[in-house]
Design an enzyme around this catalytic site. Sequence first.
Site, short mmCIF file in Angstrom:
data_model
loop_
_atom_site.label_atom_id
_atom_site.label_comp_id
_atom_site.label_asym_id
_atom_site.label_seq_id
_atom_site.Cartn_x
_atom_site.Cartn_y
_atom_site.Cartn_z
N PHE A 134 5.50 -13.84 3.34
CA PHE A 134 5.65 -12.44 3.77
C PHE A 134 4.27 -11.92 4.14
O PHE A 134 3.36 -11.89 3.32
CB PHE A 134 6.26 -11.56 2.66
N ASP A 220 -4.02 -14.57 2.81
CA ASP A 220 -3.51 -13.20 2.70
C ASP A 220 -3.54 -12.80 1.23
O ASP A 220 -2.68 -13.17 0.44
CB ASP A 220 -2.09 -13.16 3.28
N LYS A 249 -3.39 -2.96 0.00
CA LYS A 249 -2.76 -2.51 -1.24
C LYS A 249 -3.71 -1.89 -2.27
O LYS A 249 -4.03 -0.73 -2.18
CB LYS A 249 -1.97 -3.68 -1.86
C1 LIG Z 1 1.15 -10.66 1.03
C2 LIG Z 1 1.43 -9.45 1.84
N1 LIG Z 1 0.97 -9.37 3.10
C3 LIG Z 1 1.18 -8.28 3.86
C4 LIG Z 1 1.90 -7.20 3.39
C5 LIG Z 1 2.10 -6.00 4.25
O1 LIG Z 1 1.36 -4.94 3.77
P1 LIG Z 1 1.70 -3.42 4.21
O2 LIG Z 1 3.02 -3.07 3.62
O3 LIG Z 1 0.58 -2.61 3.66
O4 LIG Z 1 1.73 -3.41 5.70
C6 LIG Z 1 2.41 -7.25 2.09
C7 LIG Z 1 3.22 -6.14 1.57
O5 LIG Z 1 3.98 -6.25 0.65
C8 LIG Z 1 2.18 -8.40 1.30
O6 LIG Z 1 2.64 -8.49 0.05
#
Ligand SMILES: Cc1ncc(COP(=O)(O)O)c(C=O)c1O
Length: 390
Positions: A134, A220, A249
């Site tokens: 994700f 990520d 986050k």
């Molecule tokens: C690992 C990861 N990457 C990207 C995102 C996307 O982040 P955002 O919701 O701030 O766009 C999330 C969100 O849950 C995530 O957990």
Amino acid sequence: MFSSPEEVFEKEKKYIMQTYKRPRIVLKEGKGATVKDSFGKEYIDCVGGIAVNVVGYCHPAVVEAIKEQAGKLMHISNLYYTEPQVELAEKLSEISGMDKAFFCNSGAESVEAALKLASKVTEKHKFIAAEGSFHGRTLGSLSVTFETKFRSVFEPLLLNGVKFVRYNDADAIRKAIANDTAAVILEPIQGETGIIVPSEGYLKEVREICSEKDVLLILDEIQTGFGRTGRWFCKEYEGIEPDIMTVAKAMGAGFPIGAMLAKEGIEFETSEHASTFGGNPLACAAALASIKVIEEEGLVKRSRELGAYFMEKVHDDGIDSKPAVKEIRGKGLMIGIELTKPCGEMVDKALERNILINCTSDKVIRLAPPLVISKEQIDRVISVLYEIIK
Ligand SMILES: Cc1ncc(COP(=O)(O)O)c(C=O)c1O
């Protein structure tokens, strides 16, 4: 302004697109690891704004920093230098080991920036991602996100030819790399898919493969960063350095901010990428204050220790051997409890008992509380989990 929670629910339905399913409570304020609803009922929060609120609600140092900066300069755009932005970039480099930052406002935006940057520096346009990954909901980040339920109605997506390989299988990455591969993008622990922790050595091997094949590694750390897993960044467990790293986050302790971090020489040039709000003084002041709190209160270590305490206690209490529980896993205070059936009902039962938990990937209870949560609060969470899982 509203006469009752019902009025809030009605107007929310009328005026807001129904992209979220929410419990029928209206949250008004928070302190430490707890939040209160409109009736003053207090909950221990194990959702943490989805792994955001590391320093707890309304930490005075963060509140003060925001107030102070808001009274000076909230926004000026990236057409001008500002001190908080430069100070934050230096601090991020110190705690992450990365060299340079590009600031944005969310996780998905930092992934977008990472994909663009990888394409630019390699002059290649194909990506490898993991099954179960994700990385966000924008069209680019969604292209490297695996689950059909997030993608299907939007296909075809922006990036074509993304290869999804089995997570936790370094050999699958080796086999998938081709001449046109720009980068491999991975989460060090898969969050949304249910706190999937890869085997020790996996990321290290992937790092070696990427270096050997001259392919970039994008890590990520949006969900795993800033102490969540018991290290500043989860990559430290494997002692690896990605070429590009995405963060967001927890970075601003609830104030929206993200960044794409990269190693020296992997960078955009003037006008190749931009963001109006990215790294504005207010967001940077919030992030600087939050990082300072994490440092001063030893929250990285605390996350590691409380995570270990939680694991020990659920084991001692026999929760992990209950028939409804398939596995309890995680690192630090990023914990997943995989059940043998969907956990929606458990979320409601926990709410009735003043605990906020969330269900991810249908059968996994995800716990990502503020790192300031106390042992007593953890004990209470465990006793409620015991009751509802039983
Ligand atoms: C690992 C990861 N990457 C990207 C995102 C996307 O982040 P955002 O919701 O701030 O766009 C999330 C969100 O849950 C995530 O957990």
